[in-house]
Structure formats: structure tokens, C-alpha cells
Write an enzyme that holds these catalytic residues in place. Structure first.
Site, PDB file in Angstrom:
ATOM      1  N   TYR A  28       4.342   2.649  13.692  1.00 31.31           N
ATOM      2  CA  TYR A  28       4.788   3.671  12.746  1.00 31.31           C
ATOM      3  C   TYR A  28       4.172   5.029  13.055  1.00 31.31           C
ATOM      4  CZ  TYR A  28       0.508   2.051  10.313  1.00 31.31           C
ATOM      5  OH  TYR A  28      -0.765   1.668  10.000  1.00 31.31           O
ATOM      6  N   HIS A  49       0.840  -1.193   0.000  1.00 36.49           N
ATOM      7  CA  HIS A  49       0.000   0.000   0.000  1.00 36.49           C
ATOM      8  C   HIS A  49       0.876   1.245   0.000  1.00 36.49           C
ATOM      9  CE1 HIS A  49      -2.610  -2.779   2.761  1.00 36.49           C
ATOM     10  NE2 HIS A  49      -2.665  -3.166   1.493  1.00 36.49           N
TER      11      HIS A  49
END
Length: 482
Positions: free
Chosen positions: A134, A71
């Protein structure tokens, strides 16, 4: 523990532009371990962009073999591992020469990676209970999700050697059906908002965008986006924007000296700039703003970018205030110009009309100051310089940008136009800007308006000679009239 302790912090560049791998020092003993997972000062010193994260996401992967991606999302991200290990694969899905480039590596708690916007991200958990975390620099939204782009994990053209064969891995239904690279849609660029699009600068930006086939530009004017109205900013998802070109300004120099004009000038040129600067700072947007030689008093024969402000009138005061505000925006270009000529009514078109009248009547028709000197700036050349700064990622800051060539007075320019039309210059009266201001109650004007062009030249951009552009401008008008 399978990973190394006490490594030095270091960064490794990859074959994908902007994709950076970090080795992290991990300090451990019998109790476990500790690390500085993200350290802004140390990492930016090594080359990590100061990307301004606003959200922290964590993915827990229960079993070995869980595989996610590929992605590409509309934000930058900094990825690290809290527990376990992954095999990661990254594919550049940005338009350009690097589209389709692949990089693979393993990450454990002692390694991290910075992934720029538009680079496809995927990983495979190599241990049960892998925790993948993240930081991202934009808030998730449905509007953001519409801009995602994908490529299939199993595309043989990517040559990704997954440690666990994909047929034995755990994948989502959506990931099974993503397109192959040959059919993948490149990530759209961040949007650019152009304010004041109906002015001569706004028109020139639109022309440049159309001529170069650029995508992602939105054009607004005061009727739909009044930069001084804080409420209009609430209608935009600013994380989708990368650049704002502010072509909106109050430029009526003499009107700015009137009670109502003074209010309007400060509202547009200063309050509006405050709003734009606030949005640009908060969302990491590059803000481009056009400044003026009127921020100076005109005592220096040529003005450098670092000269102190000394405006003589309200208009110059508002532009100086705007420059001071915009200089606080981390990503900004202040382009200081003067004597701008574009489409519509301007000094050149006025002199052409007066030259025609003089030829017919044989009477004095024109007045032009002989005590104010500078260079013309043709707006198309100004826009070329603006995109040069953007396209070459030039250092942020203030740049003078006008036409090159000799420094001339308004009278000199008027005389040149009359001569081009074959009309005697005796029909032009050489007047004074000081006398004009005294007689009309208008704004005082600087005598010397020429700007030093050394800094913009150092970036590799050479401003065009204003006299050559004047010849082309007049010739084009004649062609259009014919």
C-alpha cells in the site's frame, strides 16, 4: 492463476464515501504477469484523488488465515495485492452520518482499493504467502500513531462474514482487545493552523470555531509563529495538518511606502507566503489566504477575480506577489476582500467617536474621501464565506468576498454613521485620496474598490448587505457600552 487477465481499468464506488475499488488490467503469458499497479493519470481521470503518496509499505503474510485490523490511520492509502488473495473489510470511523458503515470485498492482483483517511482497514489472507502492498500520503511518526483509532474485528454489530472464522485465524494480541464500535473513538479531523490569530480576522476565526464547536484548531501569532522565519516550520509535523488559514499580514498601507515599512511588508506578505506555500504544496495542505482590492489600479468600476494585477503602491505590490505565489499551491483559496471591519479600531469606530465629538463641540471633526468607492466587509461575514468554501469543497481558486449592496464612498459611509447617531453631516469634510497621498507622501490608492461577487454567489454563498451589518455592528457596540 485464479484472477482475471486483461480486464479494463475501471472504478466502482462503495457505500462508504470516498472508498473506491479499482479493477486493474493484468497482462500475462507463460512467464507470469505484468500490471500497472498505480497509474496516476489514468486513475485520477476515473476519480481517484491525486493524494500524493510519500511511502510504500508491504505486508507479507506467511500463512492462510492471518487477519489484521481494524485500524483507521491518519492518511489516505491505496491498497493492492502483489501475490495471493485477501478478504478485506473496511469500516468508516470518521465522525458524521457514515460512521460505522461497512464494506467488504476480495482483492487479488487484479483489484485494488483506495481508502480515505479515517476509514478503518482490515484484511484476512486467503492464501499462503500473500503479499499486501500500500501507498500512503503521510510519513509514519510517533505523533501520527497517537491519532490511530480502532474497532474490534469480532464486533457482531459490524456483521462481517469472515471466510475463515476468527477463532481459527492468526491475530495479534492488540487486535483481540480493540473496542467495539459503540465504544470506538471517531478519527479526529486533520488539524487547522490559524496564523495571525490576534488580528481582527484571527479573532473572527476563533469566534466562529468556538460558536460551532469545531475541533483541531490551533491559533498562533507572530510572537510564537513568524511566518517569514523558515526555522519555525521545523517544529511541526505538517502531515498532521489539513488546512492553514493565513490571517497574518502587514496592512499599514502608508507605512509600506517608507524604507523600513517596505522591507517589513515584503518580508511578511511575500517571504512569509513563500514559506506557507512551500509547506502546503509539499504536504497536500489547503492554504487559505486573504487578498486585497489594492492589487488593482481601481480603473474598473468593479473588479473580477481574473482581472490583471496593477497595484499602485508597495502594499498592493506585496499582495499581488502573494496571490501569484499562492496560486501555484494545488489546494488553495485566495479570498479577495476590501474595507474590512472587525473588532478593535477601524473606520466605523473612528467615525462613531468623531460623531460623538461633533455632537458635543458643534465643530467639524471628520474627514472622509469622496473619490474612493467600494463596500464594507464585516469580518464575521468574511469568515462565514471562508468556511462555506471549505465545508462545501468548492473548487480551489480565487474568490471575491465583500459585503453586498450598494457601492458607496468613504464619505457616504461616514455620513450614514453620523446620521445613525443623529449628528449633522456638515461636520464631515469630503476630501480626496489623491490629495491625501500627495500631501502626506502616503500610498496612492485605487479609486474604485468594489469587487464583483458573482463567483462566490455561484457556490451558494450570499454575502450579507453591508448596510444591514453596519446597523447591527453599531447597535451591538451601544449594547456593550450600556
Amino acid at each position: 492463476m485464479a484472477f482475471d487477465f486483461e480486464k479494463d481499468l475501471k472504478v466502482t464506488k462503495t457505500n462508504i464515501p470516498g472508498l473506491l475499488v479499482f479493477d486493474l488490467p493484468v497482462h500475462g503469458d507463460n512467464r507470469g504477469w505484468f500490471k500497472e499497479n498505480w497509474q496516476r493519470a489514468k486513475m485520477t481521470a476515473l476519480g481517484l484523488p491525486d493524494f500524493g503518496p510519500v511511502q510504500n509499505n508491504i505486508s507479507y503474510n506467511a500463512t492462510k488465515g492471518v487477519t489484521r485490523g481494524i485500524h483507521a490511520e491518519p492518511w489516505d492509502k491505496y491498497i493492492s495485492i502483489a501475490a495471493g488473495e485477501i478478504f478485506g473489510a473496511w469500516v468508516d470511523l470518521r465522525p458524521g452520518e457514515s460512521f460505522g458503515q461497512v464494506y467488504t470485498t476480495r482483492l487479488d492482483p487484479s483489484r485494488a482499493i483506495y481508502v480515505p483517511r479515517g476509514v478503518g482497514n482490515s484484511f484476512q489472507a486467503l492464501q499462503d504467502g500473500t503479499v499486501y502492498t500500500y501507498l500512503v500520503n503521510a510519513h509514519w511518526s510517533l505523533e501520527q500513531k497517537k491519532t490511530y483509532t480502532f474497532v474490534n474485528l469480532a464486533d457482531p454489530d459490524l456483521h462481517i462474514e469472515w471466510p475463515i472464522p476468527l477463532e481459527q485465524s492468526e491475530r495479534s494480541e492488540a487486535d483481540l482487545h480493540h473496542p467495539m464500535l459503540k465504544d470506538a473513538k471517531p478519527m479526529d479531523p486533520k488539524r487547522t493552523l490559524v496564523t495571525g490569530c490576534n488580528g481582527q480576522l484571527g479573532h473572527a476565526v476563533r469566534d466562529y470555531v468556538e460558536q460551532h464547536g469545531l475541533d483541531g484548531f490551533e491559533f498562533v501569532d507572530s510572537d510564537t509563529f513568524n511566518i517569514a522565519d523558515p526555522s519555525v516550520y521545523e517544529n511541526y509535523d505538517w502531515d498532521l495538518y489539513g488546512t492553514i488559514i493565513n490571517a497574518a499580514a502587514f496592512t499599514a498601507v502608508d507605512k509600506a511606502e517608507t524604507p523600513e515599512g517596505r522591507k517589513t511588508a515584503w518580508r511578511t506578505n511575500v517571504e512569509g507566503v513563500v514559506n506557507l506555500s512551500r509547506v502546503a504544496t509539499r504536504h497536500g495542505i489547503t492554504l487559505i489566504h486573504i487578498s486585497s482590492d489594492y492589487v488593482f489600479d481601481g480603473t474598473a468600476e468593479q473588479h473580477r477575480e481574473d482581472e490583471g494585477f496593477a497595484p499602485l503602491g508597495v502594499y498592493g505590490q506585496t499582495k499581488a506577489a502573494a496571490d501569484a505565489i499562492i496560486s501555484t499551491v494545488p489546494r488553495h483559496y485566495i479570498i479577495r476582500s476590501s474595507w474590512i471591519v472587525g473588532d478593535g479600531k477601524n473606520f466605523v469606530t473612528r467615525m462613531l467617536g468623531l460623531a460623538e465629538q461633533a455632537a458635543e463641540t458643534h465643530k467639524q471633526t471628520a474627514q472622509a474621501p469622496s473619490d474612493q468607492t467600494g463596500r464594507l466587509t464585516f469580518v464575521a461575514d468574511l469568515v462565514k464565506g471562508m468556511f462555506h468554501l471549505l465545508d462545501h469543497n468548492c473548487e480551489y481558486g480565487t474568490y471575491n468576498l465583500t459585503g453586498a449592496g450598494r457601492v458607496a464612498s468613504w464619505y457616504d459611509i461616514a455620513a450614514k454613521i453620523f446620521e445613525m447617531e443623529g449628528v449633522d453631516t456638515k461636520y464631515i469634510d469630503a476630501n480626496s485620496v489623491d490629495t491625501y497621498a500627495t500631501q502626506t507622501g502616503g500610498s496612492r490608492r485605487p479609486h474604485h474598490c468594489a469587487l464583483d461577487l458573482a463567483k462566490i454567489r455561484e457556490t451558494g454563498f450570499e454575502p450579507a448587505d453591508w448596510e444591514k451589518l453596519l446597523d447591527q455592528y453599531v447597535a451591538k457596540r451601544k449594547q456593550n457600552q450600556d
